[in-house]
Design an enzyme around this catalytic site. Structure first.
Site, short mmCIF file in Angstrom:
data_model
loop_
_atom_site.label_atom_id
_atom_site.label_comp_id
_atom_site.label_asym_id
_atom_site.label_seq_id
_atom_site.Cartn_x
_atom_site.Cartn_y
_atom_site.Cartn_z
N TRP A 352 29.14 -114.30 -54.38
CA TRP A 352 29.78 -114.50 -53.08
C TRP A 352 29.74 -113.23 -52.24
O TRP A 352 30.45 -113.11 -51.25
CB TRP A 352 31.24 -114.95 -53.28
CG TRP A 352 32.16 -113.92 -53.90
CD1 TRP A 352 31.82 -112.87 -54.70
CD2 TRP A 352 33.58 -113.85 -53.75
NE1 TRP A 352 32.93 -112.15 -55.07
CE2 TRP A 352 34.03 -112.74 -54.52
CE3 TRP A 352 34.53 -114.61 -53.08
CZ2 TRP A 352 35.37 -112.37 -54.60
CZ3 TRP A 352 35.87 -114.24 -53.16
CH2 TRP A 352 36.28 -113.15 -53.91
N ASP A 353 28.84 -112.31 -52.63
CA ASP A 353 28.85 -110.99 -51.99
C ASP A 353 28.46 -111.02 -50.53
O ASP A 353 28.77 -110.08 -49.79
CB ASP A 353 27.94 -110.03 -52.77
CG ASP A 353 28.46 -109.77 -54.17
OD1 ASP A 353 29.04 -108.71 -54.39
OD2 ASP A 353 28.30 -110.65 -55.03
N GLU A 491 39.17 -113.05 -62.48
CA GLU A 491 38.51 -113.56 -63.68
C GLU A 491 39.30 -113.31 -64.96
O GLU A 491 38.84 -113.69 -66.04
CB GLU A 491 37.10 -112.97 -63.79
CG GLU A 491 36.20 -113.44 -62.66
CD GLU A 491 34.80 -112.87 -62.72
OE1 GLU A 491 34.63 -111.82 -63.37
OE2 GLU A 491 33.90 -113.46 -62.12
N LYS A 611 42.62 -109.00 -62.58
CA LYS A 611 41.47 -108.10 -62.54
C LYS A 611 41.24 -107.60 -61.12
O LYS A 611 40.81 -106.48 -60.90
CB LYS A 611 40.23 -108.83 -63.04
CG LYS A 611 38.95 -108.00 -63.05
CD LYS A 611 37.79 -108.81 -63.59
CE LYS A 611 36.49 -108.02 -63.59
NZ LYS A 611 35.34 -108.82 -64.07
N GLN A 612 41.53 -108.46 -60.14
CA GLN A 612 41.24 -108.13 -58.75
C GLN A 612 42.13 -108.97 -57.85
O GLN A 612 42.85 -109.86 -58.29
CB GLN A 612 39.77 -108.43 -58.44
CG GLN A 612 39.41 -109.91 -58.57
CD GLN A 612 37.95 -110.12 -58.79
OE1 GLN A 612 37.49 -110.15 -59.91
NE2 GLN A 612 37.20 -110.27 -57.71
#
Length: 808
Positions: A352-353, A491, A611-612
């Site tokens: 999805w960058d 994730e 994680k984010q």
């Protein structure tokens, strides 16, 4: 050090992988890592050349299962070039350094011109001292051409010097340690040969996808006395003999060309490569054209701050973005590999960058941004099939995409800490489709490209909206729709503790962004010309009932809250708190907390640990006004403190295990805590250049994070957003920056120049024939004519609060 120079002094095997990734040269068509031409893949060095969109799929046996993985192929190596004197050993920098014979070694990457230079001085085993200067380019003028010039100076000797120039097609994909148990032999050798007097060539084919690849090279040497060839299957070399004289430079030029059977306007790729190198100019002429091409790019990417240390890294990030996506991308069918064309991590897949990349290109290189969106459009049939296979209508885009758009996410992944192969459920990140839809709409807002919207964008938006409307399940008891069994961006969480079936329910990011996408889909139907709207509805068989469902879901989607904050997913509040301090004391770096806990027999699914950024991604992508509008649409009253409370809740519960996480938090904190925002920005800025990811940069740069740092300067510090047909400005200069300047292309204008100082914001429109633009800033909307300018005062780099009106 110059803001345009990345330099390394000395030779250290531990740093070679990092240097190779950061010194990669490319042009959007192909890229070559900054490896030593004398080296091979040996655990220290990893020469790699990657052609955009060149994928191959192979089976491997893993943990008793046969798995299939598609990789961005490591193409034949055009670099090999080394020397020896009087039939001595061939020069290897590592061997010279090991014997203490390397007097000096310097490597410089000129970001302004795209030139990689090496300066070496060493002594061979017979006491002969040699000085070498080498320059390398991957042409930004001609996307198929690369070139290298090597100048050799004998300092204290005269005698026979041999130069070996080779092409190596025996390479495999083995650049990532955790993938080395997988099959990486993607190249099937074809043929190799010479064409007198200076050219050689090599051809091969990818094992499964059947893509023909040809590399040709022309090697010229001053005063060559003789030339002999040697070859074996998949490899060819020319050994060139020179009678060297003390103090007299010997110059070697190697020009290479790379073609594949996917290329346009060629008959056959081997002949095309040979013709290109034989017709190519010398190194200096190629360098001149290459430098001019880079000059054009940098003029269109003007972005400067008055902090040289920050500017140098921003230039490095923009440099690598332009090497991955350039004007040459426009004619290619390629997406945005998460790790660029710089290495083999994530197998060169597209995630999805582009969510972080497209905002930069939409207002600088809209043609390239359009091409990246068309990569997604061409894969709509596969996305439709994926949705149908899952029992839904519309289009379900894959979390990892490659050649044809099928789901490329592995079903097993290795935890190197425990040595165990584990189920991988990250394909449940359905939100990637929402990112595609978001990109389509933001591109339209930035460019006003109505033709793209009508021909391509609307179809993607409607099919993605159709999928999520169909995937939403109506809960009659709550009179709400729910999306179940998915993953959000975080994730660490792919399921509930004790539940066998993977997936989470009512992920906040997914549900709210679904409402935004459904609203845009309904809006696009109203925007399309009547004839086109009916054509599209007919072709998609989009019924009135489906449109009514989109409307209903967009007003009744369930959004879960707890403790006054937006919940990451339903049930998050029931998870256990993690003892963060204890794990930091025990392990130090806990960014891969998932691996640590799994090795202990535990799982991050049990804890309030991310994680984010997950739910907070909403506040990164959408303005506060957009968030408020969506929540009100869903029946929730406005809550002015929601953003601040949600940030404060999740920040201490986030490990920043993703390169994108601290970037998102830097953006969010800029509206809350300027000092902490600047710290997070600098941390993200140096993530790759300082190898802050503990060795992973050697496997490929983190392209999304690089794009995100530049985008943060543009979108947060300069405060630029495109909404509707208005350019919105809300500058927030951090204390560390005194002045910011940048240039944009916007809605037909090739020159919109913005300068932001701590006391003043100024926007200038260069003369042209495009229509005036509207700029909204501080509650005012002004119109700027071509050739005109507008400015407003700032206070400490921010808009001044409005003056209070007269007392009643």
């Amino acid at each position: 050090m110059s803001r345009w120079l990345l330099a390394y002094d000395g030779y250290d095997p531990r740093d070679e992988g990092l240097r190779e990734a950061l010194c990669t040269l490319g042009n959007g068509y192909f890229a070559t890592r900054g490896a030593q031409p004398e080296s091979a893949a040996d655990g220290v060095h990893y020469p790699g050349t990657y052609i955009a969109g060149c994928y191959d799929r192979l089976p491997s046996d893993v943990a008793g299962h046969t798995v299939s993985n598609e990789d961005l192929v490591n193409a034949p190596n055009w670099l090999p070039l080394t020397i020896r004197v009087e039939e001595g050993p061939w020069f290897r920098p590592a061997e010279a350094a090991a014997r203490g014979a390397m007097a000096s070694y310097r490597q410089e990457l000129d970001l302004r011109r795209g030139v990689l230079t090496r300066l070496i001085r060493f002594t061979d085993e017979e006491g002969r001292t040699i000085r070498m200067a080498q320059r390398r380019i991957v042409s930004m003028e001609d996307p198929h051409v690369a070139a290298m010039e090597t100048t050799i100076v004998p300092e204290n000797w005269s005698g026979r010097l041999e130069i070996r120039s080779a092409l190596d097609g025996r390479v495999t994909n083995c650049g990532v340690a955790r993938y080395r148990l997988l099959n990486g032999a993607h190249l099937v050798p074809g043929a190799e040969g010479e064409r007198e007097p200076e050219s050689m060539w090599l051809s091969c084919r990818t094992a499964a996808s059947g893509i023909d690849i040809a590399v040709a090279a022309r090697t010229r040497v001053d005063a060559a006395r003789g030339r002999t060839a040697s070859k074996e299957r998949g490899w060819i070399a020319q050994d060139i003999e020179v009678e060297a004289e003390e103090g007299v430079p010997v110059t070697v030029e190697k020009v290479a060309a790379v073609f594949t059977s996917r290329d346009r306007a060629i008959e056959e790729c081997t002949e095309a490569a040979l013709t290109r190198v034989e017709r190519a100019a010398g190194f200096d002429a190629l360098l001149e054209r290459h430098t001019l091409a880079w000059g054009r790019l940098w003029r269109r990417c003007q972005l400067s701050v008055d902090r040289e240390d920050v500017q140098r890294v921003l230039n490095l990030h923009m440099f690598h973005l332009l090497q991955t996506v350039s004007e040459h991308t426009v004619d290619l069918d390629v997406g945005v590999p998460a790790r660029g064309l710089h290495g083999e991590a994530y197998r060169g897949h597209v995630f999805w960058d582009e969510l972080f990349v497209l905002p930069l290109f939409s207002i600088r290189f809209p043609e390239a941004a359009r091409a990246l969106l068309l990569y997604r459009w061409r894969r709509l049939p596969e996305a439709r099939w994926a949705a149908r296979s899952a029992g839904h209508r519309g289009a379900m885009y894959p979390w990892q995409s490659g050649a044809d758009g099928r789901e490329e996410t592995q079903r097993l992944h290795l935890n190197p800490r425990s040595g165990r192969w584990l189920p991988d459920h990250s394909h449940l990140q359905r939100h990637v489709g929402l990112a595609v839809a978001h990109n389509v709409w933001r591109f339209y807002e930035a460019t006003g490209d109505e033709e793209f919207l009508a021909e391509y964008g609307a179809e993607m938006l409607l099919e993605i909206a159709r999928f999520f409307a169909d995937a939403a399940v109506y809960n009659r008891a709550l009179d709400r729709y729910e999306i179940r069994g998915v993953m959000g961006p975080d994730e660490y969480h792919d399921g509930y503790p004790g539940r066998a079936v993977p997936g989470l329910d009512n992920n906040g990011y997914t549900n709210v962004l679904t409402v935004w996408v459904l609203s845009r889909a309904l809006e696009v139907l109203a925007l399309l010309p009547g004839d086109r709207r009916e054509e599209l509805r007919e072709r998609l068989a989009l019924t009135r009932e489906e449109i009514a469902r989109m409307e209903d879901v967009s007003r009744k989607m369930r959004v879960v809250f707890h403790d006054g904050v937006l919940s990451q997913f339903e049930g998050y509040e029931d998870l256990e708190e993690l003892d963060w301090d204890a794990y930091r004391r025990r392990y130090g770096d806990i960014r891969r907390l998932d691996r640590i806990l799994e090795a202990e027999g535990d799982s991050t699914n049990r804890y309030k640990a991310s994680k984010q950024a997950d739910a907070l991604m909403l506040f990164f992508l959408l303005t506060r006004a957009e968030i408020d509008t969506l929540l009100v649409r869903l029946g929730h009253p406005p809550d002015p403190g929601l953003v601040e409370r949600t940030i404060a809740y999740y920040l201490p519960r986030t490990s920043h295990g993703s390169s994108l996480s601290s970037l998102v938090y830097a953006w969010l904190m800029a509206h809350v805590d300027g000092e902490e925002a600047w710290r997070l920005f600098v941390e993200t800025l140096h993530g790759d250049v300082d190898d802050g990811r503990r060795g992973t940069t050697a496997e490929g740069i983190h392209l999304g994070a690089m794009a995100g740092t530049v985008n943060l300067v543009q979108r947060c510090y300069a405060g630029i957003t495109t909404r509707g047909s208005v350019l919105n400005l809300d500058p927030r200069l951090p204390a560390g920056i005194g002045e910011l300047r940048l240039g944009l292309r916007y809605r037909g204008h090739w020159g919109v120049d913005l300068s932001c100082r701590r006391d003043r914001l100024r926007v200038e429109l260069r003369p042209g024939v495009a229509s005036p633009i509207e700029v909204a800033c501080g509650g005012r909307t002004v119109t700027i004519e071509p050739g005109g300018a507008w400015e407003t005062p700032l206070s400490e780099g921010r808009l001044r609060p409005p003056s209070p009106g007269p007392a009643p």
